[in-house]
Design a protein around this motif. Sequence first.
Motif, PDB file in Angstrom:
ATOM      1  N   GLN A   9      55.805  34.439  31.938  1.00 29.10           N
ATOM      2  CA  GLN A   9      55.032  33.585  32.826  1.00 29.10           C
ATOM      3  C   GLN A   9      54.130  34.482  33.662  1.00 29.10           C
ATOM      4  N   PRO A  10      52.831  34.361  33.500  1.00 30.61           N
ATOM      5  CA  PRO A  10      51.926  35.253  34.223  1.00 30.61           C
ATOM      6  C   PRO A  10      51.823  34.911  35.708  1.00 30.61           C
ATOM      7  N   VAL A  11      51.388  35.878  36.470  1.00 32.89           N
ATOM      8  CA  VAL A  11      51.028  35.668  37.868  1.00 32.89           C
ATOM      9  C   VAL A  11      49.558  35.269  37.873  1.00 32.89           C
ATOM     10  N   VAL A  12      49.221  34.261  38.669  1.00 33.53           N
ATOM     11  CA  VAL A  12      47.844  33.783  38.782  1.00 33.53           C
ATOM     12  C   VAL A  12      47.438  33.911  40.239  1.00 33.53           C
ATOM     13  N   GLU A  13      46.312  34.563  40.492  1.00 32.49           N
ATOM     14  CA  GLU A  13      45.865  34.764  41.870  1.00 32.49           C
ATOM     15  C   GLU A  13      44.642  33.915  42.174  1.00 32.49           C
ATOM     16  N   THR A  14      44.598  33.441  43.421  1.00 38.19           N
ATOM     17  CA  THR A  14      43.435  32.727  43.925  1.00 38.19           C
ATOM     18  C   THR A  14      42.917  33.517  45.129  1.00 38.19           C
ATOM     19  N   ALA A  15      41.904  33.000  45.786  1.00 37.16           N
ATOM     20  CA  ALA A  15      41.366  33.689  46.957  1.00 37.16           C
ATOM     21  C   ALA A  15      42.404  33.805  48.075  1.00 37.16           C
ATOM     22  N   ARG A  16      43.282  32.785  48.204  1.00 38.10           N
ATOM     23  CA  ARG A  16      44.251  32.787  49.310  1.00 38.10           C
ATOM     24  C   ARG A  16      45.704  32.902  48.892  1.00 38.10           C
ATOM     25  N   PHE A  17      45.995  32.652  47.615  1.00 35.80           N
ATOM     26  CA  PHE A  17      47.391  32.536  47.198  1.00 35.80           C
ATOM     27  C   PHE A  17      47.696  33.363  45.956  1.00 35.80           C
ATOM     28  N   VAL A  18      48.978  33.655  45.806  1.00 39.59           N
ATOM     29  CA  VAL A  18      49.487  34.234  44.572  1.00 39.59           C
ATOM     30  C   VAL A  18      50.433  33.197  43.980  1.00 39.59           C
ATOM     31  N   LEU A  19      50.147  32.780  42.773  1.00 35.58           N
ATOM     32  CA  LEU A  19      51.026  31.855  42.062  1.00 35.58           C
ATOM     33  C   LEU A  19      51.921  32.729  41.202  1.00 35.58           C
ATOM     34  N   ARG A  20      53.205  32.747  41.535  1.00 36.27           N
ATOM     35  CA  ARG A  20      54.141  33.653  40.885  1.00 36.27           C
ATOM     36  C   ARG A  20      55.365  32.890  40.426  1.00 36.27           C
ATOM     37  N   ASN A  60      67.607  27.685  38.708  1.00 39.70           N
ATOM     38  CA  ASN A  60      68.269  28.183  37.497  1.00 39.70           C
ATOM     39  C   ASN A  60      67.577  27.667  36.236  1.00 39.70           C
ATOM     40  N   ARG A  61      67.188  26.378  36.226  1.00 44.49           N
ATOM     41  CA  ARG A  61      66.464  25.823  35.078  1.00 44.49           C
ATOM     42  C   ARG A  61      65.113  26.518  34.900  1.00 44.49           C
ATOM     43  N   CYS A  62      64.448  26.794  36.014  1.00 43.37           N
ATOM     44  CA  CYS A  62      63.127  27.431  35.954  1.00 43.37           C
ATOM     45  C   CYS A  62      63.201  28.871  35.459  1.00 43.37           C
ATOM     46  N   LEU A  63      64.313  29.533  35.687  1.00 42.08           N
ATOM     47  CA  LEU A  63      64.474  30.930  35.275  1.00 42.08           C
ATOM     48  C   LEU A  63      65.078  31.069  33.880  1.00 42.08           C
ATOM     49  N   SER A  64      65.491  29.969  33.284  1.00 41.52           N
ATOM     50  CA  SER A  64      66.122  29.995  31.970  1.00 41.52           C
ATOM     51  C   SER A  64      65.105  30.339  30.878  1.00 41.52           C
ATOM     52  N   VAL A  65      65.527  31.125  29.904  1.00 43.03           N
ATOM     53  CA  VAL A  65      64.643  31.421  28.772  1.00 43.03           C
ATOM     54  C   VAL A  65      64.399  30.171  27.929  1.00 43.03           C
ATOM     55  N   GLU A  66      65.240  29.166  28.066  1.00 49.60           N
ATOM     56  CA  GLU A  66      65.101  27.917  27.307  1.00 49.60           C
ATOM     57  C   GLU A  66      64.390  26.826  28.103  1.00 49.60           C
ATOM     58  N   ARG A  67      63.702  27.206  29.159  1.00 43.91           N
ATOM     59  CA  ARG A  67      63.047  26.224  30.032  1.00 43.91           C
ATOM     60  C   ARG A  67      61.960  25.465  29.285  1.00 43.91           C
ATOM     61  N   LYS A  68      61.702  24.273  29.759  1.00 37.68           N
ATOM     62  CA  LYS A  68      60.688  23.405  29.159  1.00 37.68           C
ATOM     63  C   LYS A  68      59.398  23.383  29.984  1.00 37.68           C
ATOM     64  N   GLU A  69      59.411  24.102  31.102  1.00 40.10           N
ATOM     65  CA  GLU A  69      58.241  24.143  31.961  1.00 40.10           C
ATOM     66  C   GLU A  69      58.168  25.497  32.654  1.00 40.10           C
ATOM     67  N   ASP A  70      56.970  25.875  33.025  1.00 37.31           N
ATOM     68  CA  ASP A  70      56.768  27.052  33.862  1.00 37.31           C
ATOM     69  C   ASP A  70      56.445  26.553  35.259  1.00 37.31           C
ATOM     70  N   VAL A  71      57.118  27.120  36.243  1.00 38.48           N
ATOM     71  CA  VAL A  71      56.927  26.720  37.633  1.00 38.48           C
ATOM     72  C   VAL A  71      56.533  27.955  38.429  1.00 38.48           C
ATOM     73  N   TRP A  72      55.478  27.811  39.208  1.00 42.14           N
ATOM     74  CA  TRP A  72      54.995  28.890  40.051  1.00 42.14           C
ATOM     75  C   TRP A  72      55.188  28.528  41.515  1.00 42.14           C
ATOM     76  N   ALA A  73      55.643  29.495  42.300  1.00 46.14           N
ATOM     77  CA  ALA A  73      55.662  29.349  43.754  1.00 46.14           C
ATOM     78  C   ALA A  73      54.243  29.585  44.250  1.00 46.14           C
ATOM     79  N   ILE A  74      53.811  28.785  45.189  1.00 45.59           N
ATOM     80  CA  ILE A  74      52.527  29.020  45.852  1.00 45.59           C
ATOM     81  C   ILE A  74      52.837  29.940  47.022  1.00 45.59           C
TER      82      ILE A  74
END
Length: 179
Positions: A9-20, A60-74
């Motif tokens: 899951q990549p890190v995505v950066e904006t002008a004000r935030f890091v999506l990690r 725990n679901r978000c960190l699972s290798v079998e996850r069905k979605e990628d979730v980023w913290a703003i």
Amino acid sequence: MKLDVITTQPVVETARFVLRPLRRSDAGLIEFYTKDERVARQTTTIPHPLPPGATEAFINRCLSVERKEDVWAIDASASGWSEVIGLVRLERLSRNQSELGYWVAPAFWNQRVASEVSAAIIKANPMKNDTIFAAVFQDNPASARVLTNCGFEYVGDAEAFSVARNAKVATWTYIRKFN
């Protein structure tokens, strides 16, 4: 022999935030914000009241290798705000499609957070999707504006079950095609 495929899951950066990607240490802030009924009511999956252990199970679901979605913290710490002010997600669907979802803590509403992070995820297109869908509750026109400002097109009305409301709620559905 079994080979595990680890979806990065990549890190995505904006002008004000890091999506990690989420961290276990994010649990406190995520729980604090999602206990707020105003947040839970605008999602399909966050219950209100939030039961004990729900946040940890979600992470725990978000960190699972079998996850069905990628979730980023703003992560807004670089802008002098909190380390987590909301989440943005892409749920994998069939046929190289995904569904976008997000929530922002009420203290940061009307600061163009959702617009900025949604636009960044769309631009990055980290799953290399052909199509991204999104749906918003019809009593949340601000989220509909976020989507149209990010190039989504309205495709119709539907309804979705909201756990917090314990009811079906009318939605507007949007689509963003890349090809």
